[in-house]
Design a protein around this motif. Sequence first.
Motif: not given
Length: 88
Positions: A43-47, A49-60, A63-66, A71-79
């Motif tokens: 769960l940690f990697e998804i949590l 990403q969620q924490a970082i996304l909350r910082s952006f609110e309406e800003i596009e 980002s990158e994630v290792r 379940f994070a497929a719809s998140y704006p992160f490049v693996l």
Amino acid sequence: MVDIGIDGFKLDECDGSDLTKGWSFPDYTQFSSGIDGKQIHVLFEILYQQAILRSFEEIETLSEVRSSGVFAASYPFVLYICMNLMIS
């Protein structure tokens, strides 16, 4: 950081792998929620990403994630893949 114009982050050390040199918690850890260390590693990697996304609110952002779960497929992160090359 978002307020000063940072629009993306590189999330590293989110997988608890051997590459982290043991910084993460052991698999036998028990959290107050009843989840153990093995479950939270999933769960940690998804949590994270969620924490970082909350910082952006309406800003596009893009980002990158290792490490990430299905379940994070719809998140704006490049693996991205981190590879340690050993030259002998």
